[in-house]
Design a protein around this motif. Structure first.
Motif, mmCIF file in Angstrom:
data_model
loop_
_atom_site.group_PDB
_atom_site.id
_atom_site.type_symbol
_atom_site.label_atom_id
_atom_site.label_comp_id
_atom_site.label_asym_id
_atom_site.label_seq_id
_atom_site.Cartn_x
_atom_site.Cartn_y
_atom_site.Cartn_z
ATOM 1 N N TYR A 1 8.648 -13.467 -3.548
ATOM 2 C CA TYR A 1 8.733 -14.921 -3.501
ATOM 3 C C TYR A 1 10.113 -15.431 -3.088
ATOM 4 N N ASP A 2 11.040 -14.523 -2.811
ATOM 5 C CA ASP A 2 12.333 -14.911 -2.264
ATOM 6 C C ASP A 2 12.896 -13.732 -1.482
ATOM 7 N N GLY A 3 13.987 -13.998 -0.742
ATOM 8 C CA GLY A 3 14.536 -12.974 0.125
ATOM 9 C C GLY A 3 15.079 -11.759 -0.599
ATOM 10 N N GLU A 4 15.687 -11.966 -1.754
ATOM 11 C CA GLU A 4 16.244 -10.839 -2.507
ATOM 12 C C GLU A 4 15.147 -9.904 -3.009
ATOM 13 N N GLU A 5 14.080 -10.506 -3.541
ATOM 14 C CA GLU A 5 12.957 -9.702 -4.021
ATOM 15 C C GLU A 5 12.299 -8.965 -2.858
ATOM 16 N N ALA A 6 12.260 -9.598 -1.695
ATOM 17 C CA ALA A 6 11.682 -8.968 -0.507
ATOM 18 C C ALA A 6 12.489 -7.731 -0.106
ATOM 19 N N MET A 7 13.820 -7.831 -0.156
ATOM 20 C CA MET A 7 14.665 -6.679 0.174
ATOM 21 C C MET A 7 14.419 -5.526 -0.786
ATOM 22 N N ARG A 8 14.323 -5.855 -2.072
ATOM 23 C CA ARG A 8 14.094 -4.810 -3.073
ATOM 24 C C ARG A 8 12.758 -4.116 -2.834
ATOM 25 N N LEU A 9 11.716 -4.905 -2.621
ATOM 26 C CA LEU A 9 10.396 -4.323 -2.397
ATOM 27 C C LEU A 9 10.357 -3.504 -1.110
ATOM 28 N N TYR A 10 11.031 -3.997 -0.081
ATOM 29 C CA TYR A 10 11.041 -3.250 1.182
ATOM 30 C C TYR A 10 11.708 -1.889 0.995
ATOM 31 N N ASN A 11 12.845 -1.863 0.310
ATOM 32 C CA ASN A 11 13.539 -0.592 0.084
ATOM 33 C C ASN A 11 12.698 0.382 -0.730
ATOM 34 N N GLU A 12 11.929 -0.140 -1.675
ATOM 35 C CA GLU A 12 11.122 0.713 -2.536
ATOM 36 C C GLU A 12 9.869 1.234 -1.842
ATOM 37 N N ARG A 13 9.228 0.383 -1.035
ATOM 38 C CA ARG A 13 7.885 0.706 -0.550
ATOM 39 C C ARG A 13 7.770 0.931 0.948
ATOM 40 N N LYS A 14 8.736 0.463 1.740
ATOM 41 C CA LYS A 14 8.700 0.609 3.200
ATOM 42 C C LYS A 14 7.330 0.227 3.772
ATOM 43 N N PRO A 15 6.904 -1.020 3.622
ATOM 44 C CA PRO A 15 5.575 -1.429 4.080
ATOM 45 C C PRO A 15 5.412 -1.315 5.592
ATOM 46 N N GLY B 1 6.093 14.859 10.548
ATOM 47 C CA GLY B 1 6.297 16.014 9.695
ATOM 48 C C GLY B 1 7.548 15.896 8.850
ATOM 49 N N GLU B 2 7.869 14.659 8.423
ATOM 50 C CA GLU B 2 9.094 14.413 7.666
ATOM 51 C C GLU B 2 8.793 13.884 6.274
ATOM 52 N N VAL B 3 9.681 14.223 5.336
ATOM 53 C CA VAL B 3 9.639 13.659 3.997
ATOM 54 C C VAL B 3 11.038 13.147 3.669
ATOM 55 N N TRP B 4 11.105 11.894 3.240
ATOM 56 C CA TRP B 4 12.371 11.262 2.900
ATOM 57 C C TRP B 4 12.361 10.852 1.435
ATOM 58 N N LEU B 5 13.490 11.021 0.785
ATOM 59 C CA LEU B 5 13.658 10.567 -0.596
ATOM 60 C C LEU B 5 14.904 9.705 -0.651
ATOM 61 N N HIS B 6 14.694 8.401 -0.847
ATOM 62 C CA HIS B 6 15.813 7.440 -0.883
ATOM 63 C C HIS B 6 16.740 7.641 0.316
ATOM 64 N N ASP B 7 16.135 7.647 1.521
ATOM 65 C CA ASP B 7 16.857 7.740 2.797
ATOM 66 C C ASP B 7 17.496 9.093 3.054
ATOM 67 N N GLN B 8 17.138 10.107 2.276
ATOM 68 C CA GLN B 8 17.627 11.461 2.516
ATOM 69 C C GLN B 8 16.464 12.336 2.984
ATOM 70 N N LEU B 9 16.642 12.976 4.135
ATOM 71 C CA LEU B 9 15.598 13.832 4.689
ATOM 72 C C LEU B 9 15.529 15.140 3.898
ATOM 73 N N LEU B 10 14.316 15.479 3.430
ATOM 74 C CA LEU B 10 14.124 16.698 2.650
ATOM 75 C C LEU B 10 13.630 17.840 3.529
ATOM 76 N N GLU B 11 13.997 19.037 3.149
ATOM 77 C CA GLU B 11 13.514 20.226 3.853
ATOM 78 C C GLU B 11 12.388 20.844 3.040
ATOM 79 N N LEU B 12 11.174 20.752 3.576
ATOM 80 C CA LEU B 12 9.995 21.308 2.910
ATOM 81 C C LEU B 12 9.379 22.380 3.793
ATOM 82 N N THR B 13 8.782 23.375 3.170
ATOM 83 C CA THR B 13 8.042 24.368 3.926
ATOM 84 C C THR B 13 6.730 23.738 4.410
#
Length: 227
Positions: free
Chosen positions: A33-47, A141-153
């Motif tokens: 419902y506001d820009g700050e909340e939108a930024m938080r949700l975007y960072n969490e969920r990457k819609p 074929g990528e997995v990211w955790l909080h903007d860090q690329l993970l190496e998975l088999t």
């Protein structure tokens, strides 16, 4: 998991109406419902897509759009909502990076037609899955955790993707074997699933000893918990 659309609108009535149509069209609706909340949700969920009103408290829709569009690999589709119907206003919106522009008042059916058109036109098929900072991109074929690329088999990636795609469903070891080792020997590979889970937890959990994402369901198997 259903593809997610972020609705950024400060009027609860409009937001709830849009959310209803978004859900009825097979998507998951996130509401800010506001820009700050939108930024938080975007960072969490990457819609996959953002439906963005320009007149927002705290941080304006224009500022939020610039923030989303500048230097971000995901580059989600953005549909702007505005009472400003002049050509200059629309051009300004497109210059900020909007993919489409819908003027108020609008019909929800019209808006959803724009949503489908933007997703088709931009090729954003929303195949990525995001859960509380953990993001898997099957096409890359990528997995990211909080903007860090993970190496998975290969096996870890397939196991994680299957569990995230079927979040909150419990699967036995045998069922998981069939997903990642369809031609393996179940008696041997059932134990291997435990090893894959253990390694995955080390990579995606804050505390692998007390997992919050991949849980063990005693006597049954494992499930991924959508946060």
């Amino acid at each position: 998991m259903k593809p997610e659309i972020l609705i950024v609108e400060d009027d609860p009535k409009i937001s709830n109406l849009v959310a209803l149509y978004v859900k009825n069209s097979g998507y998951t609706a996130l509401q800010a419902y506001d820009g700050e909340e939108a930024m938080r949700l975007y960072n969490e969920r990457k819609p996959c897509l953002i439906i963005l009103d320009l007149m927002l408290p705290k941080i304006s829709g224009e500022e939020f759009c610039q923030w989303v569009k500048e230097g971000r690999e995901d580059d989600p589709g953005v549909i702007m909502l505005s009472a400003k119907a002049k050509t200059d206003d629309k051009i300004s919106g497109f210059k900020l990076g909007a993919d489409d522009y819908v003027t108020k008042p609008f019909s929800p059916e019209e808006l959803m037609a724009h949503v489908e058109a933007v997703l088709r036109r931009t090729g954003r098929l929303c195949q990525k899955i995001v859960s509380n900072g953990l993001e898997i991109k099957p096409r890359k074929g990528e997995v990211w955790l909080h903007d860090q690329l993970l190496e998975l088999t290969h096996y870890e990636f397939n196991l994680l993707y299957f569990l995230m795609e079927n979040a909150d469903h419990v699967f036995t070891r045998e069922q998981l074997v069939q997903q990642i080792h369809p031609y393996g020997e179940a008696e041997i590979m059932g134990r291997t699933i435990d090893a894959h889970i253990k390694k995955l937890r080390r990579k995606i959990e804050r505390n692998p000893a007390q997992p919050e994402r991949i849980l063990t369901v005693r006597g049954m198997g494992y499930k991924f918990v959508q946060n």
